[in-house]
Design a protein around this motif. Structure first.
Motif, PDB file in Angstrom:
ATOM      1  N   SER A 155       0.827  -1.204   0.000  1.00  0.00           N
ATOM      2  CA  SER A 155       0.000   0.000   0.000  1.00  0.00           C
ATOM      3  C   SER A 155       0.863   1.257   0.000  1.00  0.00           C
ATOM      4  CB  SER A 155      -0.891  -0.014   1.233  1.00  0.00           C
ATOM      5  OG  SER A 155      -1.521   1.227   1.358  1.00  0.00           O
ATOM      6  N   VAL A 156       1.940   1.221   0.789  1.00  0.00           N
ATOM      7  CA  VAL A 156       2.823   2.401   0.875  1.00  0.00           C
ATOM      8  C   VAL A 156       3.446   2.705  -0.482  1.00  0.00           C
ATOM      9  CG1 VAL A 156       4.986   3.264   1.890  1.00  0.00           C
ATOM     10  CG2 VAL A 156       3.296   2.096   3.326  1.00  0.00           C
ATOM     11  N   VAL A 157       3.955   1.638  -1.141  1.00  0.00           N
ATOM     12  CA  VAL A 157       4.604   1.838  -2.438  1.00  0.00           C
ATOM     13  C   VAL A 157       3.584   2.361  -3.458  1.00  0.00           C
ATOM     14  CG1 VAL A 157       5.712   0.655  -4.379  1.00  0.00           C
ATOM     15  CG2 VAL A 157       6.437   0.153  -2.044  1.00  0.00           C
ATOM     16  N   VAL A 158       2.430   1.706  -3.516  1.00  0.00           N
ATOM     17  CA  VAL A 158       1.425   2.098  -4.514  1.00  0.00           C
ATOM     18  C   VAL A 158       0.967   3.534  -4.279  1.00  0.00           C
ATOM     19  CG1 VAL A 158      -0.933   1.670  -5.328  1.00  0.00           C
ATOM     20  CG2 VAL A 158       0.651  -0.242  -5.021  1.00  0.00           C
ATOM     21  N   SER A 159       0.655   3.858  -3.034  1.00  0.00           N
ATOM     22  CA  SER A 159       0.186   5.223  -2.740  1.00  0.00           C
ATOM     23  C   SER A 159       1.264   6.257  -3.025  1.00  0.00           C
ATOM     24  CB  SER A 159      -0.254   5.333  -1.276  1.00  0.00           C
ATOM     25  OG  SER A 159      -1.376   4.516  -1.071  1.00  0.00           O
ATOM     26  N   SER A 160       2.508   5.945  -2.604  1.00  0.00           N
ATOM     27  CA  SER A 160       3.596   6.916  -2.832  1.00  0.00           C
ATOM     28  C   SER A 160       3.806   7.159  -4.318  1.00  0.00           C
ATOM     29  CB  SER A 160       4.914   6.408  -2.231  1.00  0.00           C
ATOM     30  OG  SER A 160       4.745   6.156  -0.863  1.00  0.00           O
TER      31      SER A 160
END
Lengths: 255, 254
Positions: free
Chosen positions: B85-90
């Motif tokens: 989620s962190v990678v996708v959102s960032s």
């Protein structure tokens, strides 16, 4: 007829300060003057590229700056402009450059084949071989050839008026004489009104009907080439300090 | 000091006014459908296809770095699948659009300013006017329209590439399998985020060529003037992108 009426233009300092000059239809006039006297500025007002602060420029009675967008387009279609350094489009071939000289609606009407014929005709008019250079880029041409391509672009639409901004600056004496002769031939064959702006008088005197000298923002001298040669005005004399050597004329003849 | 501030403000206002006028003329050219198609296709190719390799490299590196730094922070405290989620959102919300914009400022924006600036100082722009061609219609409008079309597409590709690279890096260095990575990514995914990312692409794709064209057409004074205009254009474009970027969260994420 081109008329400059009380034209004033100031940038950081006053450049034109009340220029009055009229060029009759079919006439060839040279505007001379030292660098920075506003010759190119005066020429650019003719096409509406620079707007005077005061005064008017008229082409056959129509004011360039009161004509509106459509009127200005109509005026520009009647005028060909030869830029100081040719101002060819770097990324376009010679064919593309010259064909830009045709108005867009005319270009559509002509189609590619006829447009190419017009381009070839214009190039032949300026002593260039279309087959040899049509596909070349401006960077592949010599300075003299670039000037002539610029001239071809200016005449391809068969204008009534040709404006030359320092047409031989940067050219060797032979190519300069070739260009001067082309100007004279185009004026004679096509009946074009020509206004030549130059800071060097050599070579121009034999091909013009009149010489106007710009100095300190105004017209200091306006008369025939003969009167220019005979003038005792010290500034005029300074412009007549040298002539084109006969050998140069002979070599140009061969070119 | 007041004089310096005044001069700076005057210059900024002059550029803002110039860009507003330019925008009006571009809108008029677009509304009348007089934008040359060939020039538009050329610009789409130059901005889109030719920028693709560097956009892919930049997005990949952003994905790898985000994944690895996220993994480092999460170790032992947060379930590792949250990294997806962190990678996708960032990538989608920030790095994809902004890094693509920064790449395009350097690769496309600077080129446009230098190209049009050179045309300006060598009288090619005057020649266009003299030949009855409107430079705004034949030069400015195709570039701005191409930017608006191409940049969102590049942003979408950058987003996909960044996520893929992040997922690969998470698997290779942190042992987080792609299933777990995608599980974490889906947990906090909002479809709106993709719209948000592409909307940034449209905004950046509009503002980068607009500033680049304006600065190019404003260039004066030979090669040195073109250099000055290009430097100023790059600064303005970066500032404009970052300013717009800062406007997006309050406008579209609330």
């Amino acid at each position: 007829m081109i008329e400059f009426l009380n034209v004033h233009k100031r940038f950081d300092v006053p450049v034109l300060a009340g220029v009055d000059l009229a060029i009759e239809r079919g006439e060839t006039v040279a505007v001379v003057g030292h660098s920075g006297t506003g010759k190119s500025v005066l020429l650019k007002t003719t096409l509406g590229l620079i707007k005077p602060d005061v005064g008017a420029v008229r082409i056959d009675g129509e004011s360039v700056f009161a004509a509106g967008r459509r009127g200005l387009e109509r005026i520009r279609r009647r005028i060909g402009y030869v830029f100081q350094n040719a101002a060819l489009f770097d990324s376009m071939s010679v064919w593309e450059n010259v064909v830009q000289g045709l108005p867009e609606d005319e270009l559509k009407r002509l189609g590619r084949r006829e447009a190419t014929q017009r381009v070839a005709g214009a190039l032949e008019h300026v002593n260039l071989d279309p087959k040899a250079i049509l596909s070349k880029l401006p960077a592949e041409l010599s300075g003299g050839m670039r000037k002539r391509v610029g001239l071809a672009r200016a005449i391809v639409s068969r204008p009534e008026v040709l404006l030359y901004d320092e047409p031989v600056t940067g050219l060797d004496p032979v190519n300069a004489t070739v260009v001067h002769r082309l100007i004279a031939r185009l004026a004679e064959e096509l009946g074009i009104t020509s206004l030549i702006v130059t800071h060097g008088i050599e070579g121009v005197l034999p091909i013009v009907d009149r010489v106007a000298m710009l100095d300190r923002g105004g017209i200091r001298f306006d008369d025939t080439p003969g009167a220019f040669r005979r003038s005792l005005d010290p500034l005029v004399r300074a412009f007549l300090d040298r002539d084109v050597p006969t050998e140069t004329l002979q070599i140009a003849e061969a070119v | 000091m007041l004089r310096t501030v005044g001069r700076g403000a005057e210059g900024t206002l002059r550029h803002a006014g110039g860009m507003a006028l330019l925008l009006g003329r571009i809108a008029s050219a677009l509304a009348t459908g007089r934008v040359p198609l060939r020039a538009l296709v050329d610009q789409i190719y130059a901005m889109g296809v030719q920028s693709l390799p560097i956009v892919l490299v930049t997005a990949s590196l952003a994905g790898v770095v985000t994944s690895q730094q996220g993994g480092y922070q999460f170790t032992g405290s947060v379930p590792l699948y949250v990294l997806g989620s962190v990678v996708v959102s960032s990538i989608v919300l920030e790095l994809g659009p902004v890094l693509t914009a920064v790449v395009l400022i350097g690769r496309v924006g600077a080129r446009i300013t230098a190209e049009l600036g050179t045309m300006q100082v060598s009288e090619q722009i005057d020649a266009l006017y003299a030949l009855g061609r409107d430079p705004v219609r034949v030069l400015a409008a195709p570039r701005v329209l191409a930017g608006v079309i191409v940049v969102p597409i590049l942003v979408a590709i950058a987003d996909a590439m960044g996520i893929f690279a992040g997922m690969f890096a998470a698997s290779a260095t942190l042992g987080l399998g792609s299933d777990n990575f995608l599980y974490g990514a889906r947990m906090y995914w909002h479809s709106w985020d993709l719209f948000y990312s592409l909307a940034k692409g449209v905004a950046f794709g509009f503002v980068i060529p607009l500033i680049a064209v304006h600065m190019g057409l404003s260039a004066r004074g030979g090669a040195e003037g073109v250099g000055r205009a290009t430097t100023s254009a790059v600064v303005f474009m970066i500032m404009a992108v970052l300013f717009l970027d800062a406007l997006f969260p309050p406008l579209l994420l609330n």
